[in-house]
Each structure stands twice: as structure tokens, then as C-alpha cells.
Design a protein around this motif. Structure first.
Motif, PDB file in Angstrom:
ATOM      1  N   GLU A   1       0.825  -1.213   0.000  1.00  0.00           N
ATOM      2  CA  GLU A   1       0.000   0.000   0.000  1.00  0.00           C
ATOM      3  C   GLU A   1       0.859   1.262   0.000  1.00  0.00           C
ATOM      4  O   GLU A   1       0.440   2.302  -0.485  1.00  0.00           O
ATOM      5  CB  GLU A   1      -0.946  -0.004   1.209  1.00  0.00           C
ATOM      6  CG  GLU A   1      -2.119  -0.944   0.994  1.00  0.00           C
ATOM      7  CD  GLU A   1      -2.940  -1.211   2.263  1.00  0.00           C
ATOM      8  OE1 GLU A   1      -3.898  -1.981   2.168  1.00  0.00           O
ATOM      9  OE2 GLU A   1      -2.588  -0.655   3.340  1.00  0.00           O
ATOM     10  N   ALA A   2       2.083   1.148   0.554  1.00  0.00           N
ATOM     11  CA  ALA A   2       3.000   2.293   0.568  1.00  0.00           C
ATOM     12  C   ALA A   2       3.711   2.445  -0.779  1.00  0.00           C
ATOM     13  O   ALA A   2       4.530   3.350  -0.950  1.00  0.00           O
ATOM     14  CB  ALA A   2       4.018   2.138   1.685  1.00  0.00           C
ATOM     15  N   GLY A   3       3.409   1.572  -1.718  1.00  0.00           N
ATOM     16  CA  GLY A   3       3.953   1.691  -3.059  1.00  0.00           C
ATOM     17  C   GLY A   3       5.310   1.057  -3.277  1.00  0.00           C
ATOM     18  O   GLY A   3       5.961   1.311  -4.287  1.00  0.00           O
ATOM     19  N   LEU A   4       5.764   0.229  -2.339  1.00  0.00           N
ATOM     20  CA  LEU A   4       7.062  -0.438  -2.518  1.00  0.00           C
ATOM     21  C   LEU A   4       6.951  -1.587  -3.514  1.00  0.00           C
ATOM     22  O   LEU A   4       5.919  -2.253  -3.575  1.00  0.00           O
ATOM     23  CB  LEU A   4       7.554  -0.990  -1.179  1.00  0.00           C
ATOM     24  CG  LEU A   4       7.825   0.008  -0.057  1.00  0.00           C
ATOM     25  CD1 LEU A   4       8.217  -0.732   1.212  1.00  0.00           C
ATOM     26  CD2 LEU A   4       8.917   0.987  -0.464  1.00  0.00           C
ATOM     27  N   ALA A   5       8.020  -1.799  -4.255  1.00  0.00           N
ATOM     28  CA  ALA A   5       8.070  -2.967  -5.141  1.00  0.00           C
ATOM     29  C   ALA A   5       8.011  -4.219  -4.259  1.00  0.00           C
ATOM     30  O   ALA A   5       8.638  -4.258  -3.204  1.00  0.00           O
ATOM     31  CB  ALA A   5       9.356  -2.945  -5.957  1.00  0.00           C
ATOM     32  N   PRO A   6       7.241  -5.215  -4.684  1.00  0.00           N
ATOM     33  CA  PRO A   6       7.067  -6.387  -3.812  1.00  0.00           C
ATOM     34  C   PRO A   6       8.374  -7.141  -3.559  1.00  0.00           C
ATOM     35  O   PRO A   6       9.214  -7.271  -4.445  1.00  0.00           O
ATOM     36  CB  PRO A   6       6.070  -7.260  -4.584  1.00  0.00           C
ATOM     37  CG  PRO A   6       6.065  -6.759  -5.968  1.00  0.00           C
ATOM     38  CD  PRO A   6       6.495  -5.327  -5.930  1.00  0.00           C
ATOM     39  N   ILE A   7       8.527  -7.596  -2.330  1.00  0.00           N
ATOM     40  CA  ILE A   7       9.650  -8.455  -1.968  1.00  0.00           C
ATOM     41  C   ILE A   7       9.088  -9.672  -1.235  1.00  0.00           C
ATOM     42  O   ILE A   7       7.945  -9.658  -0.779  1.00  0.00           O
ATOM     43  CB  ILE A   7      10.670  -7.751  -1.047  1.00  0.00           C
ATOM     44  CG1 ILE A   7       9.972  -7.250   0.230  1.00  0.00           C
ATOM     45  CG2 ILE A   7      11.397  -6.637  -1.745  1.00  0.00           C
ATOM     46  CD1 ILE A   7      10.916  -7.055   1.372  1.00  0.00           C
ATOM     47  N   LYS A   8       9.909 -10.699  -1.155  1.00  0.00           N
ATOM     48  CA  LYS A   8       9.487 -11.913  -0.465  1.00  0.00           C
ATOM     49  C   LYS A   8       9.831 -11.807   1.020  1.00  0.00           C
ATOM     50  O   LYS A   8      10.927 -11.401   1.372  1.00  0.00           O
ATOM     51  CB  LYS A   8      10.197 -13.120  -1.098  1.00  0.00           C
ATOM     52  CG  LYS A   8       9.667 -14.443  -0.603  1.00  0.00           C
ATOM     53  CD  LYS A   8      10.339 -15.607  -1.322  1.00  0.00           C
ATOM     54  CE  LYS A   8       9.604 -15.949  -2.603  1.00  0.00           C
ATOM     55  NZ  LYS A   8       9.823 -17.343  -3.033  1.00  0.00           N
ATOM     56  N   LEU A   9       8.870 -12.186   1.851  1.00  0.00           N
ATOM     57  CA  LEU A   9       9.092 -12.148   3.301  1.00  0.00           C
ATOM     58  C   LEU A   9       9.047 -13.565   3.842  1.00  0.00           C
ATOM     59  O   LEU A   9       8.104 -14.313   3.575  1.00  0.00           O
ATOM     60  CB  LEU A   9       8.015 -11.289   3.969  1.00  0.00           C
ATOM     61  CG  LEU A   9       8.155 -11.044   5.480  1.00  0.00           C
ATOM     62  CD1 LEU A   9       9.476 -10.381   5.827  1.00  0.00           C
ATOM     63  CD2 LEU A   9       6.988 -10.169   5.977  1.00  0.00           C
ATOM     64  N   SER A  10      10.087 -13.956   4.588  1.00  0.00           N
ATOM     65  CA  SER A  10      10.066 -15.299   5.160  1.00  0.00           C
ATOM     66  C   SER A  10       9.832 -15.251   6.661  1.00  0.00           C
ATOM     67  O   SER A  10      10.244 -14.311   7.344  1.00  0.00           O
ATOM     68  CB  SER A  10      11.334 -16.076   4.807  1.00  0.00           C
ATOM     69  OG  SER A  10      12.447 -15.470   5.403  1.00  0.00           O
ATOM     70  N   VAL A  11       9.151 -16.277   7.136  1.00  0.00           N
ATOM     71  CA  VAL A  11       8.732 -16.373   8.530  1.00  0.00           C
ATOM     72  C   VAL A  11       9.261 -17.702   9.085  1.00  0.00           C
ATOM     73  O   VAL A  11       9.186 -18.729   8.409  1.00  0.00           O
ATOM     74  CB  VAL A  11       7.188 -16.332   8.605  1.00  0.00           C
ATOM     75  CG1 VAL A  11       6.691 -16.708   9.980  1.00  0.00           C
ATOM     76  CG2 VAL A  11       6.663 -14.959   8.209  1.00  0.00           C
ATOM     77  N   ASN A  12       9.796 -17.672  10.306  1.00  0.00           N
ATOM     78  CA  ASN A  12      10.277 -18.901  10.956  1.00  0.00           C
ATOM     79  C   ASN A  12       9.126 -19.636  11.633  1.00  0.00           C
ATOM     80  O   ASN A  12       8.286 -19.020  12.274  1.00  0.00           O
ATOM     81  CB  ASN A  12      11.314 -18.542  12.022  1.00  0.00           C
ATOM     82  CG  ASN A  12      12.591 -17.993  11.426  1.00  0.00           C
ATOM     83  OD1 ASN A  12      13.411 -18.737  10.893  1.00  0.00           O
ATOM     84  ND2 ASN A  12      12.760 -16.682  11.475  1.00  0.00           N
ATOM     85  N   LEU A  13       9.114 -20.930  11.483  1.00  0.00           N
ATOM     86  CA  LEU A  13       8.146 -21.748  12.217  1.00  0.00           C
ATOM     87  C   LEU A  13       8.892 -22.534  13.290  1.00  0.00           C
ATOM     88  O   LEU A  13      10.056 -22.881  13.115  1.00  0.00           O
ATOM     89  CB  LEU A  13       7.428 -22.727  11.287  1.00  0.00           C
ATOM     90  CG  LEU A  13       6.476 -22.185  10.222  1.00  0.00           C
ATOM     91  CD1 LEU A  13       5.717 -23.340   9.587  1.00  0.00           C
ATOM     92  CD2 LEU A  13       5.489 -21.167  10.794  1.00  0.00           C
ATOM     93  N   SER A  14       8.223 -22.841  14.380  1.00  0.00           N
ATOM     94  CA  SER A  14       8.811 -23.714  15.404  1.00  0.00           C
ATOM     95  C   SER A  14       8.216 -25.108  15.242  1.00  0.00           C
ATOM     96  O   SER A  14       7.211 -25.279  14.552  1.00  0.00           O
ATOM     97  CB  SER A  14       8.525 -23.168  16.794  1.00  0.00           C
ATOM     98  OG  SER A  14       7.203 -23.468  17.140  1.00  0.00           O
ATOM     99  N   SER A  15       8.852 -26.088  15.879  1.00  0.00           N
ATOM    100  CA  SER A  15       8.421 -27.475  15.629  1.00  0.00           C
ATOM    101  C   SER A  15       6.990 -27.740  16.106  1.00  0.00           C
ATOM    102  O   SER A  15       6.208 -28.363  15.408  1.00  0.00           O
ATOM    103  CB  SER A  15       9.396 -28.468  16.248  1.00  0.00           C
ATOM    104  OG  SER A  15       9.799 -28.043  17.509  1.00  0.00           O
ATOM    105  N   ARG A  16       6.664 -27.222  17.286  1.00  0.00           N
ATOM    106  CA  ARG A  16       5.311 -27.457  17.800  1.00  0.00           C
ATOM    107  C   ARG A  16       4.262 -26.800  16.892  1.00  0.00           C
ATOM    108  O   ARG A  16       3.186 -27.346  16.665  1.00  0.00           O
ATOM    109  CB  ARG A  16       5.217 -26.886  19.220  1.00  0.00           C
ATOM    110  CG  ARG A  16       4.001 -27.332  19.954  1.00  0.00           C
ATOM    111  CD  ARG A  16       4.337 -27.521  21.412  1.00  0.00           C
ATOM    112  NE  ARG A  16       3.139 -27.594  22.217  1.00  0.00           N
ATOM    113  CZ  ARG A  16       3.145 -27.610  23.547  1.00  0.00           C
ATOM    114  NH1 ARG A  16       4.282 -27.551  24.190  1.00  0.00           N
ATOM    115  NH2 ARG A  16       2.031 -27.700  24.211  1.00  0.00           N
TER     116      ARG A  16
END
Ligand code: C2E
Ligand code: CA
Ligand code: CA
Ligand code: CA
Length: 279
Positions: free
Chosen positions: A106-121
């Protein structure tokens, strides 16, 4: 007068009590912290080689404790895992990350990929895929811009079930990355049974890169094999220019580390992005 022995005992007892108190305070505070959303995500840029354009970021959680200040995830993620609070906390992270992607768009930035960490549980949670799907739908984020970072041990706990879960994620359209690669016991050949797209080489192999150590050969071979298997490779914990030079020579696609930037608040990340990606 007290004996030296007694004093030493007191000192020991004091420090021990301190640690236990810190443990209990953090653990007890965690539930309230989740209710009150005392957390923020920081974002560390991912840099494509060889042109060094920012193409993504990793979301890393921080606890802004009202009395203790900023607490690093190594100190409370294990507590959250033990208590099961990782489930609501992990949900908050996914939703926050999706909202962040929406806000940047919405702020007009070119899209980038965002990664998120998952935990085992969290990875074992039955409705995880549904939860991620809902977060994507509610924010209207294009799933190709969301990546999940998983560890080998998470996948190996129940390999067959993991494969099915990863296929469900792939159907949603997001990408999957193996974090801390090389620290587990699985071969790349075995890992390819899982529908993954990215391999993140652990910082421990990157630290002394380019000094003629065994790690040079390991990293070189890992990147070559990953490239042959059509996996994207990223090296984490890059702190020196010489490491980038070596990784470029091995045809590593992306790097992440303090050489470029530490994890940044959203505002600082946007500034960094605007200054760095000039062309
Ligand atoms: P990780 O996923 O392996 O993340 C990389 C860690 O290395 C981060 O620490 C990052 O700040 C740090 N780092 C990045 N570049 C460099 C570098 O050049 N040199 C050095 N020495 N360190 C670097 P952080 O943010 O303290 O996170 C620690 C761990 O906590 C993460 O390790 C991850 O396992 C966990 N974590 C962080 N955020 C989350 C989250 O939202 N959910 C879950 N489940 N775990 C998280
Ligand atoms: Ca990670
Ligand atoms: Ca890692
Ligand atoms: Ca790690």
C-alpha cells in the motif's frame, strides 16, 4: 562476622535465584505479553548476488518487555514452545508478517518476499495450513511473496506427514525453505523428497569461509548440488566482504547477514530498501 565460605554460598544462591526469577518472570509474563501484543517483527534484508539487490527479508520476532526492554527470541521462543504459547504467538507472527506485506504494498514499494520462521510445535499444529491460508486471504497478499523457514528436524519428526503438509502449503502458492542447513543429519538427496524451493546454509559454515578450511569445500559442494537440484541457495550470517566474494565464485544466489544489515524495524527497513535499491 560471616565466613568466606558463607559469603560465597550467598553469592551463588543469589545468582541462581536470579536466573530462576528471570525464567519465571519471562514465562509468566508471556501469556500477558501475547494478550497485550508486546511483540514486534524486525526485518533482515536478503540480498541477491551478484547484483546485490534486496529481494526479500526474514521476519524475526522481538519482545518489547515493559520493564526489561527488548528480549531476543532465543530467550523466549523455547519458553513459548514448552508452554504451548508458541501457537498463539506463532499465529500472531504469521498475521503480522502478512499485514506487513500488505502495508508495504500500500506504501507503493516494489514487492519483496518475506520469510517467517516456524517452530516445531507450530509445524505439528493440525490447522496450521488453514491458519496461513486465512491470513493470506484476509490481507490479500499474493502467496508467492510469503516463505516459511523450516528446519530439518521439524520435517524428520514425521516425514510422511511433513511431505503432505508441505504439499498443502505449495497448493496455497507459497515457498518453503530449509533453515540452518547442514546442522542436521539429512542429505540433500533425502531432503529433495520434500517439496522445498530454498536452502539456507547455516552461519557456522559461512563464518570461516575463504580461509581454505574444510567448510569451503562443504559450502561449494552444497551450492553446486542445490543448483543441480533447482533449489535456490542463500547463505546466512555473512559478515565479511571476502565471504561474499567466495560465495559469488560458488554461484550462491542470495546472502543475508550483518555485512549488509542487522534486522531492522519496519521503518528502518523501508529506508534501507529505498537507499540500497537505487536502480
Ligand atoms: P534463525 O532463524 O537462524 O535466525 C538468524 C539469527 O541470526 C537471527 O537472530 C539474526 O538476527 C542473526 N543474524 C543475522 N545475521 C547475522 C550475522 O551476520 N552474524 C550473526 N552472528 N548473527 C546474525 P535472532 O533474531 O536473535 O533470532 C534467533 C532465532 O530465534 C532464529 O534463528 C529463530 O530460530 C528464532 N526466531 C526468531 N524469530 C522467530 C519467530 O518469529 N518464530 C519462531 N518460531 N522462531 C523465531
Ligand atoms: Ca531463520
Ligand atoms: Ca538460520
Ligand atoms: Ca539458527
Amino acid at each position: 562476622a560471616k565466613s568466606t565460605g558463607h559469603n560465597m554460598y550467598c553469592v551463588y544462591e543469589y545468582h541462581m535465584a536470579d536466573n530462576i526469577n528471570a525464567h519465571l518472570t519471562l514465562g509468566g509474563g508471556l501469556r500477558k505479553a501475547i494478550e497485550e501484543e508486546q511483540f514486534i517483527l524486525h526485518y533482515q534484508p536478503k540480498i541477491r548476488l551478484p547484483d546485490e539487490t534486496i529481494v526479500g527479508a526474514e521476519a524475526l520476532i522481538r519482545w518489547i518487555h515493559p520493564e526489561l526492554g527488548m528480549i531476543s527470541p532465543d530467550q523466549f521462543i523455547p519458553l513459548a514452545e514448552e508452554s504451548g504459547l508458541i501457537l498463539p504467538l506463532g499465529k500472531w507472527v504469521i498475521r503480522r508478517a502478512c499485514r506487513q506485506l500488505q502495508e508495504w504494498r500500500e506504501a507503493g514499494l516494489a514487492p519483496i518476499k518475506l520469510s517467517v520462521n516456524l517452530s516445531s510445535r507450530q509445524f505439528m499444529q493440525a490447522d496450521l495450513v488453514d491458519m496461513v491460508q486465512i491470513a493470506l486471504e484476509e490481507t490479500g497478499v499474493d502467496p508467492q511473496y510469503l516463505e516459511l523457514e523450516l528446519t530439518e528436524s521439524m520435517l524428520m519428526a514425521d516425514a510422511q506427514q511433513s511431505i503432505e503438509k508441505l504439499h498443502s502449503f505449495r497448493k496455497l502458492g507459497l515457498t518453503l525453505s530449509i533453515d540452518d542447513f547442514g546442522t542436521g543429519y539429512s542429505s540433500l538427496a533425502y531432503l529433495k523428497k520434500f517439496p522445498i524451493q530454498t536452502l539456507k546454509i547455516d552461519r557456522s559454515f559461512i563464518q570461516d569461509l575463504g580461509q581454505g578450511c574444510d567448510n569451503d569445500a562443504i559450502v561449494k559442494a552444497t551450492i553446486a548440488m542445490a543448483n543441480g537440484l533447482n533449489l535456490k541457495v542463500i547463505a546466512e550470517g555473512v559478515e565479511e566482504r571476502s565471504q561474499v566474494d567466495t560465495l559469488n565464485g560458488y554461484e550462491c544466489q542470495e546472502v543475508q547477514g550483518y555485512l549488509f544489515s542487522k534486522p531492522l524495524s519496519s521503518d528502518d527497513f523501508v529506508s534501507y530498501l529505498k537507499n540500497h535499491n537505487l536502480t
